[in-house]
Design an enzyme around this catalytic site. Structure first.
Site, mmCIF file in Angstrom:
data_model
loop_
_atom_site.group_PDB
_atom_site.id
_atom_site.type_symbol
_atom_site.label_atom_id
_atom_site.label_comp_id
_atom_site.label_asym_id
_atom_site.label_seq_id
_atom_site.Cartn_x
_atom_site.Cartn_y
_atom_site.Cartn_z
ATOM 1 N N LEU A 33 -7.942 34.857 43.740
ATOM 2 C CA LEU A 33 -7.362 35.714 42.692
ATOM 3 C C LEU A 33 -6.199 35.029 41.972
ATOM 4 C CD1 LEU A 33 -7.480 39.208 44.492
ATOM 5 C CD2 LEU A 33 -9.281 38.025 43.224
ATOM 6 N N ASP A 74 -8.173 30.562 49.359
ATOM 7 C CA ASP A 74 -8.002 29.427 48.454
ATOM 8 C C ASP A 74 -8.877 28.260 48.932
ATOM 9 O OD1 ASP A 74 -7.000 27.191 47.069
ATOM 10 O OD2 ASP A 74 -4.975 28.045 46.990
ATOM 11 N N THR A 144 -18.209 20.156 32.771
ATOM 12 C CA THR A 144 -17.965 20.523 31.380
ATOM 13 C C THR A 144 -18.497 19.452 30.436
ATOM 14 O OG1 THR A 144 -16.244 20.946 29.741
ATOM 15 C CG2 THR A 144 -15.611 19.582 31.592
ATOM 16 N N TYR A 181 -7.034 18.682 32.284
ATOM 17 C CA TYR A 181 -8.072 19.546 32.878
ATOM 18 C C TYR A 181 -9.434 18.858 32.826
ATOM 19 C CZ TYR A 181 -12.140 22.469 32.405
ATOM 20 O OH TYR A 181 -13.430 22.937 32.502
ATOM 21 N N HIS A 182 -9.817 18.387 31.631
ATOM 22 C CA HIS A 182 -11.140 17.758 31.516
ATOM 23 C C HIS A 182 -11.234 16.534 32.432
ATOM 24 C CE1 HIS A 182 -11.384 20.165 27.689
ATOM 25 N NE2 HIS A 182 -12.637 20.258 28.065
ATOM 26 N N LYS A 185 -12.316 17.301 35.919
ATOM 27 C CA LYS A 185 -13.768 17.474 36.062
ATOM 28 C C LYS A 185 -14.465 16.118 36.238
ATOM 29 C CE LYS A 185 -14.373 21.948 35.382
ATOM 30 N NZ LYS A 185 -14.893 22.828 36.424
ATOM 31 N N ASN A 240 -14.316 33.495 21.148
ATOM 32 C CA ASN A 240 -13.748 34.770 21.596
ATOM 33 C C ASN A 240 -12.445 35.049 20.844
ATOM 34 O OD1 ASN A 240 -15.889 34.844 23.354
ATOM 35 N ND2 ASN A 240 -14.689 34.666 25.229
HETATM 36 P P1 NAD Z 1 -11.800 31.737 35.195
HETATM 37 O O1 NAD Z 1 -10.403 31.265 35.201
HETATM 38 O O2 NAD Z 1 -12.115 33.009 34.507
HETATM 39 O O3 NAD Z 1 -12.334 31.871 36.711
HETATM 40 C C1 NAD Z 1 -12.047 30.944 37.721
HETATM 41 C C2 NAD Z 1 -11.908 31.723 39.023
HETATM 42 O O4 NAD Z 1 -11.667 30.780 40.082
HETATM 43 C C3 NAD Z 1 -10.732 32.690 39.005
HETATM 44 O O5 NAD Z 1 -11.132 33.977 39.434
HETATM 45 C C4 NAD Z 1 -9.711 32.074 39.955
HETATM 46 O O6 NAD Z 1 -8.934 33.027 40.631
HETATM 47 C C5 NAD Z 1 -10.606 31.255 40.892
HETATM 48 N N1 NAD Z 1 -9.933 30.090 41.463
HETATM 49 C C6 NAD Z 1 -9.324 29.074 40.817
HETATM 50 N N2 NAD Z 1 -8.834 28.180 41.702
HETATM 51 C C7 NAD Z 1 -9.151 28.638 42.930
HETATM 52 C C8 NAD Z 1 -8.921 28.170 44.244
HETATM 53 N N3 NAD Z 1 -8.250 27.040 44.479
HETATM 54 N N4 NAD Z 1 -9.405 28.868 45.295
HETATM 55 C C9 NAD Z 1 -10.087 30.037 45.087
HETATM 56 N N5 NAD Z 1 -10.307 30.559 43.867
HETATM 57 C C10 NAD Z 1 -9.847 29.852 42.788
HETATM 58 O O7 NAD Z 1 -12.700 30.548 34.625
HETATM 59 P P2 NAD Z 1 -14.191 30.601 34.039
HETATM 60 O O8 NAD Z 1 -14.106 30.631 32.577
HETATM 61 O O9 NAD Z 1 -14.977 31.612 34.751
HETATM 62 O O10 NAD Z 1 -14.689 29.153 34.443
HETATM 63 C C11 NAD Z 1 -15.385 28.962 35.665
HETATM 64 C C12 NAD Z 1 -15.826 27.520 35.789
HETATM 65 O O11 NAD Z 1 -16.677 27.188 34.711
HETATM 66 C C13 NAD Z 1 -14.665 26.524 35.758
HETATM 67 O O12 NAD Z 1 -14.916 25.507 36.695
HETATM 68 C C14 NAD Z 1 -14.706 25.987 34.362
HETATM 69 O O13 NAD Z 1 -14.202 24.680 34.316
HETATM 70 C C15 NAD Z 1 -16.178 26.032 34.040
HETATM 71 N N6 NAD Z 1 -16.423 26.162 32.591
HETATM 72 C C16 NAD Z 1 -15.995 27.263 31.901
HETATM 73 C C17 NAD Z 1 -16.234 27.347 30.532
HETATM 74 C C18 NAD Z 1 -15.784 28.509 29.697
HETATM 75 O O14 NAD Z 1 -15.948 28.452 28.461
HETATM 76 N N7 NAD Z 1 -15.221 29.560 30.266
HETATM 77 C C19 NAD Z 1 -16.945 26.313 29.900
HETATM 78 C C20 NAD Z 1 -17.355 25.204 30.626
HETATM 79 C C21 NAD Z 1 -17.101 25.148 31.991
HETATM 80 N N1 USQ Z 2 -9.862 25.522 18.627
HETATM 81 C C1 USQ Z 2 -9.489 25.937 17.363
HETATM 82 N N2 USQ Z 2 -8.791 27.098 17.244
HETATM 83 C C2 USQ Z 2 -8.485 27.886 18.321
HETATM 84 C C3 USQ Z 2 -8.886 27.471 19.610
HETATM 85 C C4 USQ Z 2 -9.574 26.285 19.729
HETATM 86 O O1 USQ Z 2 -9.749 25.263 16.357
HETATM 87 O O2 USQ Z 2 -7.854 28.936 18.122
HETATM 88 C C5 USQ Z 2 -10.646 24.276 18.782
HETATM 89 C C6 USQ Z 2 -10.067 23.295 19.786
HETATM 90 O O3 USQ Z 2 -9.107 22.452 19.192
HETATM 91 C C7 USQ Z 2 -11.332 22.567 20.245
HETATM 92 C C8 USQ Z 2 -12.414 23.622 20.159
HETATM 93 O O4 USQ Z 2 -11.903 24.649 19.311
HETATM 94 O O5 USQ Z 2 -11.645 21.549 19.344
HETATM 95 C C9 USQ Z 2 -12.784 24.224 21.494
HETATM 96 O O6 USQ Z 2 -11.605 24.712 22.110
HETATM 97 P P1 USQ Z 2 -11.664 25.837 23.253
HETATM 98 O O7 USQ Z 2 -10.260 26.205 23.601
HETATM 99 O O8 USQ Z 2 -12.592 26.918 22.870
HETATM 100 O O9 USQ Z 2 -12.404 25.056 24.433
HETATM 101 P P2 USQ Z 2 -11.928 23.901 25.390
HETATM 102 O O10 USQ Z 2 -10.477 23.675 25.378
HETATM 103 O O11 USQ Z 2 -12.811 22.725 25.123
HETATM 104 O O12 USQ Z 2 -12.254 24.516 26.824
HETATM 105 C C10 USQ Z 2 -13.293 25.487 27.048
HETATM 106 C C11 USQ Z 2 -13.075 26.053 28.427
HETATM 107 C C12 USQ Z 2 -13.219 24.940 29.457
HETATM 108 C C13 USQ Z 2 -14.552 24.242 29.252
HETATM 109 C C14 USQ Z 2 -14.743 23.761 27.835
HETATM 110 C C15 USQ Z 2 -16.156 23.283 27.551
HETATM 111 O O13 USQ Z 2 -11.785 26.664 28.534
HETATM 112 O O14 USQ Z 2 -13.149 25.485 30.770
HETATM 113 O O15 USQ Z 2 -14.626 23.134 30.134
HETATM 114 O O16 USQ Z 2 -14.556 24.880 26.937
HETATM 115 S S1 USQ Z 2 -16.192 21.878 26.490
HETATM 116 O O17 USQ Z 2 -15.467 22.223 25.264
HETATM 117 O O18 USQ Z 2 -17.558 21.579 26.243
HETATM 118 O O19 USQ Z 2 -15.492 20.829 27.194
#
Ligand code: NAD
Ligand code: USQ
Length: 398
Positions: A33, A74, A144, A181-182, A185, A240
């Protein structure tokens, strides 16, 4: 299948856990959480009012008769994680439990370090726990698309054949990530590749694009099951954010020229991709990579699509080009392959069909909860601080 979802309280994890449970799998959730804590620390909140974990799980049980056991803890705590893996003896572990925001990792030294420790240590612990207690378990790991960056050549699914000085090999596709962050990964991918090679573990890395939407069939059963919908500058993803901005008449925040191109997918496709990966596991010793997105868009193109859809709802929307807070190419070539999940049966939901229902209507429904001060970007890649000497709010000021 016995499926353990790490990070099941999060955006992708909650939708995936309910979907898999609804499809008859035996699902359990592990989550510390911590994400809810990060929201409180940053003083941000999801647009949608999400219930506590016990409340939402009870509701799911009442509505469907299905129980999802919850293990609070965790994954960076090895004793906890290894005991949980022993107890559950899962056939699949789906690993979402990471800090997933690029801006969060760029706030300052502390956030960069905690992101990499959380993500890399959690995944390392999982690899050791699987080797010790569930060596045949299939690891489905969320990676990612951002691991690859934006090279001036086509992006392949994980590997590329290279000819060099007359010799050929199939090698991991080059990585050029754009935030700490990236980078975490990329480190995970290397660690998993190595563990598969030396211990014969089986893993699938899902290099996911940017996810959008909040409605999936399961969360639509009851308002109390609603998923999170982040729109703040740290955790809100671009589409979003644009929809929430449109719903309250705030100009859409395009960073720089808006030529940044990324792969995108609907949350309903995220959950289906997870199921597909679970159903056709990697072989022992195999580290398999799927690029998980369905369409690619330029940011400016998304802004125009949102503006046009919003007009149908009677909303007048302007588009702003803000000084780019990130260091990234604002115009570039982008063509990423994404056929493996389609070949295994994915039938995509396309943005043009879901923009109104899954995004704009939800944003309008909850617009009274919007805090407009969370729209403007304050984290800047160029001046991520050394340390957090004052209150967090102060460190976020440019
Ligand atoms: P999120 O932050 O909504 O959910 C992550 C969850 O993991 C949270 O509930 C958090 O409490 C839990 N968590 C984090 N660290 C933890 C730990 N050490 N131990 C236990 N629980 C832990 O994120 P999300 O958007 O659901 O993303 C989930 C995964 O998908 C991530 O690995 C993210 O990199 C990947 N991802 C997300 C997106 C996106 O657009 N949301 C895109 C590409 C990849
Ligand atoms: N961007 C805008 N305006 C905004 C927000 C973002 O122009 O208000 C641009 C950013 O500069 C970027 C693109 O939109 O070029 C995407 O940004 P984002 O914040 O939607 O996504 P990103 O930071 O890449 O991260 C998200 C998730 C991450 C996941 C990643 C997939 O938070 O967990 O790994 O998307 S990817 O982009 O393919 O790496």
């Amino acid at each position: 299948m016995k499926i353990c979802v790490l990070g099941g309280d999060g955006y992708c994890g909650w939708a995936a856990a309910l979907y898999l449970s609804g499809r008859g799998h035996q699902v359990s959730i592990v989550d510390s959480l911590v994400r809810r804590q990060w929201d409180r620390d940053l003083e941000v909140e999801t647009l949608t009012p999400i219930l506590s974990m016990p409340e939402r799980l009870n509701l799911w049980r009442q509505l469907t008769g299905k129980t999802i056991p919850f293990f609070p803890g965790d994954v960076t705590d090895y004793e906890f994680l290894s005991a949980t893996i022993q107890t559950l003896a899962p056939e699949v572990v789906v690993h979402f439990a990471e800090q997933r925001s690029a801006p969060y990792s760029m706030i300052d030294r502390e956030h960069a370090v905690s992101t990499q420790v959380n993500n890399v240590v959690g995944t390392m612990n999982l690899l050791f726990a699987l080797r010790e207690f569930a060596p045949d378990c299939h690891l489905v790991k969320l990676g990612t698309m951002g691991e690859y960056g934006t090279p001036n050549i086509d992006i392949e699914e994980g590997y590329i054949e290279i000819e060099h000085n007359g010799r050929k090999d199939i090698l991991p596709f080059p990585k050029q990530p754009g935030s700490f962050y990236h980078l975490s990964k990329v480190h995970d991918s290397h660690n998993i590749t190595f563990a598969c090679k030396i211990w014969g573990l089986r893993a699938t890395d899902l290099n996911q694009g940017v996810v959008y939407g909040t409605v999936s069939d399961e969360v639509a059963l009851h308002e109390g099951l609603i998923n999170r919908f982040d729109y703040d500058e740290i955790f809100g993803t671009v589409l979003n954010r644009f929809c929430v901005q449109a719903a309250v008449g705030h100009p859409l925040t395009v960073y720089g020229k808006g030529g940044q191109t990324r792969g995108y997918l609907d949350i309903r496709d995220t959950v289906r991709c997870i199921e597909i990966a679970c159903q056709s596991p990697a072989k022992p010793g195999e580290f398999r990579v799927f690029n998980q997105f369905t369409e690619q868009f330029r940011v400016l193109e998304l802004a125009h699509m949102v503006r046009a859809a919003a007009k149908n709802l009677g909303l007048k929307v302007e588009i702003d080009h803000l000084p780019a807070p990130r260091v990234e190419s604002e115009e570039h070539y982008y063509n990423a392959r994404h056929s493996k999940l389609i070949d295994l049966g994915l039938q995509p939901h396309y943005l043009s069909e879901s923009l109104l229902d899954s995004l704009l209507n939800i944003a309008v429904k909850y617009r009274d909860r919007v805090d407009q001060s969370l729209f403007m970007p304050r984290v800047n890649w160029r001046n991520a601080r050394n340390d957090r000497s004052q209150k967090l709010a102060a460190t976020l000021t440019l």
